[in-house]
Motif scaffolding. Structure first.
Motif, mmCIF file in Angstrom:
data_model
loop_
_atom_site.group_PDB
_atom_site.id
_atom_site.type_symbol
_atom_site.label_atom_id
_atom_site.label_comp_id
_atom_site.label_asym_id
_atom_site.label_seq_id
_atom_site.Cartn_x
_atom_site.Cartn_y
_atom_site.Cartn_z
ATOM 1 N N ARG A 146 0.855 -1.187 0.000
ATOM 2 C CA ARG A 146 0.000 0.000 0.000
ATOM 3 C C ARG A 146 0.893 1.240 0.000
ATOM 4 O O ARG A 146 1.793 1.356 0.843
ATOM 5 N N PHE A 147 0.630 2.144 -0.936
ATOM 6 C CA PHE A 147 1.401 3.377 -1.043
ATOM 7 C C PHE A 147 0.459 4.570 -1.123
ATOM 8 O O PHE A 147 -0.746 4.417 -1.349
ATOM 9 N N GLY A 148 1.037 5.771 -0.983
ATOM 10 C CA GLY A 148 0.281 6.986 -1.206
ATOM 11 C C GLY A 148 -0.086 7.121 -2.670
ATOM 12 O O GLY A 148 0.119 6.198 -3.471
ATOM 13 N N PRO A 149 -0.640 8.267 -3.082
ATOM 14 C CA PRO A 149 -0.991 8.456 -4.493
ATOM 15 C C PRO A 149 0.182 8.124 -5.407
ATOM 16 O O PRO A 149 1.338 8.425 -5.092
ATOM 17 N N ALA A 150 -0.126 7.507 -6.542
ATOM 18 C CA ALA A 150 0.940 7.026 -7.425
ATOM 19 C C ALA A 150 1.821 8.151 -7.949
ATOM 20 O O ALA A 150 2.990 7.925 -8.272
ATOM 21 N N ASP A 151 1.272 9.374 -8.028
ATOM 22 C CA ASP A 151 2.063 10.487 -8.551
ATOM 23 C C ASP A 151 2.694 11.344 -7.455
ATOM 24 O O ASP A 151 3.285 12.389 -7.739
ATOM 25 N N ALA A 152 2.591 10.915 -6.191
ATOM 26 C CA ALA A 152 3.179 11.682 -5.092
ATOM 27 C C ALA A 152 4.698 11.503 -5.067
ATOM 28 O O ALA A 152 5.197 10.393 -5.290
ATOM 29 N N SER A 424 -6.807 2.365 -16.973
ATOM 30 C CA SER A 424 -5.516 3.048 -16.879
ATOM 31 C C SER A 424 -5.273 3.672 -15.516
ATOM 32 O O SER A 424 -4.190 4.199 -15.256
ATOM 33 N N SER A 425 -6.267 3.622 -14.638
ATOM 34 C CA SER A 425 -6.108 4.222 -13.311
ATOM 35 C C SER A 425 -5.074 3.447 -12.506
ATOM 36 O O SER A 425 -4.902 2.235 -12.691
ATOM 37 N N PRO A 426 -4.347 4.114 -11.603
ATOM 38 C CA PRO A 426 -3.404 3.381 -10.745
ATOM 39 C C PRO A 426 -4.070 2.251 -9.967
ATOM 40 O O PRO A 426 -3.414 1.276 -9.612
ATOM 41 N N LEU A 743 2.037 2.672 -14.920
ATOM 42 C CA LEU A 743 3.149 2.582 -13.968
ATOM 43 C C LEU A 743 4.506 2.861 -14.603
ATOM 44 O O LEU A 743 5.332 3.561 -13.994
ATOM 45 N N PRO A 744 4.791 2.368 -15.810
ATOM 46 C CA PRO A 744 6.064 2.745 -16.432
ATOM 47 C C PRO A 744 6.220 4.255 -16.595
ATOM 48 O O PRO A 744 7.320 4.795 -16.432
ATOM 49 N N GLU A 745 5.120 4.950 -16.927
ATOM 50 C CA GLU A 745 5.210 6.406 -17.078
ATOM 51 C C GLU A 745 5.452 7.091 -15.735
ATOM 52 O O GLU A 745 6.144 8.100 -15.658
ATOM 53 N N LEU A 746 4.878 6.539 -14.680
ATOM 54 C CA LEU A 746 5.044 7.133 -13.353
ATOM 55 C C LEU A 746 6.393 6.817 -12.729
ATOM 56 O O LEU A 746 6.974 7.654 -12.033
ATOM 57 N N PHE A 747 6.882 5.602 -12.960
ATOM 58 C CA PHE A 747 8.080 5.149 -12.247
ATOM 59 C C PHE A 747 9.214 4.768 -13.195
ATOM 60 O O PHE A 747 10.128 4.038 -12.809
#
Length: 758
Positions: A146-152, A424-426, A743-747
Motif C-alpha cells: 500500500r502506497f500513497g498516491p501514485a504520482d506523489a 488506466s487508473s493506478p 506505472l512505467p510512465e510514473l516510475f
C-alpha cells in the motif's frame, strides 16, 4: 577494551538511577510494573529486553483482548487439520497424505518507509524464517503493498525501493513470488504498508515448535553474526507514529543478506533431517531477547544465556545492544549435548557460523543472562515474553454515520472514455512493472502466478496435489464498515482461491491499523476482528494465525483500516487449475456471469476514479453465497477460464480476460442488471465470470442452478479483437495500451533498479 555493564548487582545498589524508559517506548506505568516484577530497578539490558518484548509488535498488548475472539469462536471441526495455530511462528495445515503446508503474512511497514529497499528485503527474510522455524522448506513468497498516491513524490521514493527489495531478496533466495496486490491511496502517504507472505511445505511428522526443554540441553545461535543494525527496528519503529523528516532513522532498519539466508535454509533443513534439533526459533523482531525469552517461557525449565559467546560483527557492543539487535539471517536452536558434534558438523558444511550461547536450566521460568562474566539479566522469562494486556477504550466514531451516507454516483457521459479511465487508473492498471521484477517460476513448481487470481503451486510431484494462495484487503471498504470490510477481504481471498479450482482450507491475516490509543481505531480493529472471525466460522475454515501492526499513521491521521486476509486452498491435481485468460481453445468461448449484481458503489474503484470520494456502505456479502460459488468450481473440468469479479467490477474482469487473448466479445448485459452502468462497474461480492465452449453451456447453467447460483450468459468470444458494450466498441489493443503504460510512465525513473525477470 572491556564494555561497561550495568549489572544486576549494580542495579540493586543504585535503585534511584534515572533510566531512559520513555525513549525505549515504555509508558511510566509499564516501567513501574517492571520494577515491581524485579523488586528493583532493571539493568540496562533488562530494560531493553522488556521494552522490545512489551512493544506492540512483539507483545500484542493492545490487541490480545480482541484476538482471543478467534479462539472463542473456532470450532473443533474447523481446527481439526491445524497442526500449529495462533501463537506459533506460522500456521501449519495438514493437507492430506502426510503433506503439510505452512503460511503466514507479516508487516514490515515502518522500516520500509524509513529505508525502502532494506525494509522490504528484510521483511521477506523475516517471514521466510518464520516458515523455516516450523520445520518447513520455504517454497514461495507473496506481497501486499500500500502506497500513497501514485504520482506523489514520496511514493516515487518508496515504491521502487520496496519493489527492488522484495525482488532482490526473494529472487536471490530462489523463491518464486506467486502473487500480491498493490494499492494507491492518499491515506498511505507517509505510512506505506509492506506485508510479506511466505509459504512452506513439510511432512506432518517433521513439524517443529519453539520451546526450550530438557535440563542441560544447549542453546545454539547460528547464522549471521550480530551487529548494530536493526536495534529498535520493527519492535520500536512499529510502536511509534511518524512525523515529517523521520525517514532518516536508518540505524533502526535491519540490513539483509539473502545469500546468507539461502545457506541458512539448507542448513536448517539438514539439521531437521538429522534429528538434532529439539526446539527452534527464528530471530526477527526483538532479536536475541525475543528468541531466547520466548523459548524459555514456552519450555519446562529456565534458561542461562552467555552473551560473551555470541558471534559479533561490531566491536564493544553492550549487553543491551546484543540482546536487542535485529541483525538478520539468524536462528536459535535447542540441542541435546550428545547431538552437538553433529550440529556443528552440519553448520560447518554449509559455512554457517554456530555458537553455544546458553543452556536449559532446572529452574522453571528463570531467565539469566551473563555478559563479561557478570549477571546483566535475572528475570522471570514469562514476564518478558507475555507483556501487559490492555483493555483499550473503543467507540464507534461520531463521523461514521455521515461517512456511510452514499453521495450521488456520477455516471459517465462517455462510456468509452470511462472504460479507458478505469483500466488506466493506478487502482486497476497493469502491475507488470512490479511483478516482472520478481522471479515467478524458479524451483519449477509454479503453476499459476502473474495474471492469476491466486498463486498455484505444486506440492507433491507424484500425485500432482497443490495449493492455491491469495491475500486481499480493501481499506476503502473497511473504513466504511470495518466488520463488513474484513468479511469482504476474506470473501475475495476465498473466491480468488476457489476460481482456480482449489478448495479453501485455512486463513491467515495481517491487521494494519492506526494508533490503539485512538478510540476510533480500536473500534475499527475490534469490528474487523469480529468480522473476520465470524466470517471464518460461517465458511467453516480456521484462522491459523496472524499478525497485528498498530501505529500506522502520520501524526494524528491513521491509515485506512487494512485487514489483509490470506486464504490457502488445496487442489488435488494442479494440471486442472483454471486460469483467467480467454483464447486457450480454438473455438469460441461463451461467457457466463455467476452471482447477483446489485447497485453497490460504496468504496468502489468507480467512486474513486470518478472523483466521488469515499462514502456509502461497501458491498454486502453473504458468505453462504461464497460457499456456493466455491463448490461450483471444485472438480468442474468443463471451464476454459474463470475470473473473480471484484475491484472495478465486471468491466475490469472481462477486460483482464481479453487482454492477452487476441479475441473480442460483444457483451449483452441485460440479464446481469437492467442498468448497463451498474452491470459494468458495481463491485457486488460473490461473483465470477466463467468461460466454456458452446456444447458445455447447458451443463454449466444446470450446475449453477442446482447450487442456487444466479447465472447469466453475456456473450461469446469472436475474432474482432474488440470489446463491444453499451453501444460502444474499443479495440483490445487500445485497452491494452491504456492498461499497460501507467506505472512505467510514473516510475520509469526507476527502470534498471533491479533485474527484470521475463
Amino acid at each position: 577494551m572491556t564494555v561497561h555493564n550495568d549489572t544486576v548487582e549494580a542495579a540493586q545498589a543504585t535503585p534511584e538511577l534515572e533510566q531512559p524508559w520513555e525513549e525505549l517506548g515504555l509508558k511510566e506505568d509499564e516501567y513501574g510494573r517492571i520494577r515491581e516484577i524485579l523488586g528493583r530497578r532493571p539493568t540496562d539490558a533488562e530494560l531493553t529486553a522488556y521494552s522490545v518484548m512489551w512493544s506492540e509488535h512483539c507483545s500484542y498488548k493492545s490487541s490480545k483482548t480482541h484476538l482471543r475472539y478467534f479462539g472463542q469462536t473456532a470450532t473443533e471441526e474447523m481446527n481439526s487439520k491445524i497442526l500449529a495455530g495462533i501463537g506459533e511462528n506460522a500456521g501449519v495445515v495438514d493437507i492430506g497424505d502426510g503433506d503439510a503446508v505452512t503460511f503466514r503474512v507479516e508487516s514490515h511497514n515502518s522500516p520500509s518507509f524509513v529505508e525502502p529497499y532494506q525494509g522490504a528485503a528484510t521483511g521477506i527474510g523475516g517471514i521466510v524464517r518464520d516458515i523455516m522455524a516450523m520445520g518447513a522448506r520455504p517454497i514461495a513468497v507473496m506481497d501486499q503493498l500500500r502506497f500513497g498516491p501514485a504520482d506523489a513524490p514520496d511514493t516515487k521514493r518508496v515504491l521502487p525501493g520496496v519493489v527492488s527489495g522484495i525482488g532482490g531478496y526473494g529472487n536471490s533466495l530462489g523463491l518464486p513470488n506467486i502473487g500480491g496486490e498493490t494499492v494507491f491511496d492518499e491515506a498511505y502517504l507517509g505510512n506505506p504498508l509492506v506485508n510479506a507472505l511466505a509459504v512452506g511445505t513439510l511432512k506432518v511428522e517433521d513439524l517443529k515448535l519453539a520451546f526450550a526443554s530438557g535440563t542441560g540441553n544447549k542453546v545454539m545461535l547460528f547464522g549471521s553474526r550480530t551487529g548494530l543494525d536493526g536495534i529498535g527496528g520493527v519492535s520500536v519503529l512499529g510502536s511509534a507514529n511518524f512525523e515529517e523528516g523521520e525517514e532518516r532513522k536508518l540505524p533502526s532498519v535491519q540490513v539483509g543478506d539473502p545469500f546468507a539466508e539461502k545457506v541458512l535454509i539448507e542448513a536448517c533443513l539438514e539439521l531437521y533431517g538429522a534429528g538434532v534439533v529439539d526446539g527452534i526459533q527464528d530471530l526477527g523482531g526483538g532479536g536475541l531477547a525475543c528468541a531466547t525469552a520466548e523459548l524459555a517461557a514456552a519450555g519446562d525449565g529456565g534458561m542461562r544465556v552467555n552473551l560473551d559467546n555470541v558471534p559479533l560483527r561490531a566491536e564493544n557492543m553492550t549487553a543491551a545492544e546484543i540482546l536487542a539487535s535485529e541483525s538478520q539471517e539468524r536462528m536459535c536452536a535447542v540441542v541435546a549435548p550428545e547431538n552437538l558434534d553433529k550440529f556443528y558438523d552440519i553448520c560447518a558444511k554449509w559455512d554457517v557460523t554456530a555458537a553455544e550461547i546458553g543452556e536449559v536450566i532446572d529452574e522453571k521460568d528463570r531467565y539469566v543472562v551473563y555478559h563479561n562474566g557478570e549477571v546483566v539479566v535475572d528475570a522471570p522469562a514469562s514476564t518478558i515474553d507475555e507483556g501487559p494486556v490492555y483493555e483499550r477504550p473503543f467507540a464507534r466514531p461520531e463521523w461514521q454515520d455521515e461517512l456511510q451516507r452514499l453521495q450521488p454516483v456520477e455516471r459517465p457521459e462517455d462510456l468509452k472514455q470511462a472504460l479507458l479511465d478505469m483500466v488506466s487508473s493506478p487502482a486497476l492498471c497493469s502491475r507488470d512493472f512490479i511483478t516482472k521484477q520478481f522471479d515467478r517460476y524458479v524451483r519449477g513448481n509454479t503453476v499459476k502466478a502473474q495474471y492469476s487470481d491466486a498463486g498455484v503451486l505444486r506440492i507433491n510431484e507424484e500425485t500432482g496435489r497443490g495449493v492455491a494462495v491469495s491475500a486481499d484487503a480493501s481499506g476503502r471498504y473497511a473504513k466504511l464498515d470495518p466488520n463488513m470490510g474484513a468479511r469482504l477481504a476474506l470473501a475475495e481471498a476465498y473466491r480468488n482461491v476457489a476460481v482456480t479450482g482449489a478448495k479453501p482450507v485455512a486463513v491467515t491475516n495481517c491487521l494494519n491499523f492506526g494508533s490503539p490509543e485512538n478510540t476510533d481505531v480500536m473500534w475499527q480493529f475490534r469490528e474487523a476482528v469480529h468480522g473476520l472471525a465470524d466470517g471464518a466460522v460461517e465458511l467453516g475454515i480456521p484462522v491459523s494465525g496472524g499478525n497485528v501492526s498498530f501505529y500506522n499513521q502520520t501524526g494524528d491521521e491513521p491509515i485506512l483500516p487494512t485487514p489483509v486476509v490470506g486464504v490457502l486452498g488445496v487442489i488435488e491435481d494442479v494440471h486442472q487449475a483454471i486460469g483467467h485468460d480467454l483464447g486457450t481453445v480454438d473455438e469460441p468461448e461463451v461467457l457466463v456471469v455467476l452471482g447477483e449484481t446489485k447497485d453497490e458503489f460504496g468504496g468502489s474503484i468507480w467512486q474513486q476514479v470518478s472523483g466521488g470520494g469515499l462514502n456509502g456502505l461497501p458491498p454486502q456479502v453473504d458468505l453462504a453465497d461464497e460457499e456456493k460459488l466455491a463448490e461450483f468450481f471444485v472438480g468442474n473440468t468443463g471451464l476454459t477460464a474463470a475470473h473473480d469479479v471484484s475491484e472495478g467490477g465486471l468491466a475490469q474482469a472481462v477486460i483482464e480476460m481479453l487482454l492477452r487473448a487476441g479475441k473480442g466479445v460483444d457483451l449483452d448485459l441485460s440479464k446481469v442488471h437492467e442498468d448497463d452502468f451498474v452491470a459494468l462497474f458495481s463491485e457486488s461480492a460473490s461473483r465470477a465470470v466463467v468461460a466454456t465452449t458452446a456444447d458445455r453451456v447447458d451443463a454449466l447453467l444446470i450446475r449453477a442452478d442446482e447450487l442456487g447460483i444466479p447465472a447469466a450468459t453475456i456473450g461469446a468470444t469472436d475474432d474482432s479483437a474488440e470489446l463491444t458494450v453499451g453501444g460502444v466498441s474499443l479495440a483490445i489493443s487500445e485497452l491494452y495500451e491504456a492498461w499497460s503504460q501507467t506505472l512505467p510512465e510514473l516510475f520509469g525513473h526507476a527502470v534498471g533498479a533491479n533485474s527484470v525477470v521475463e
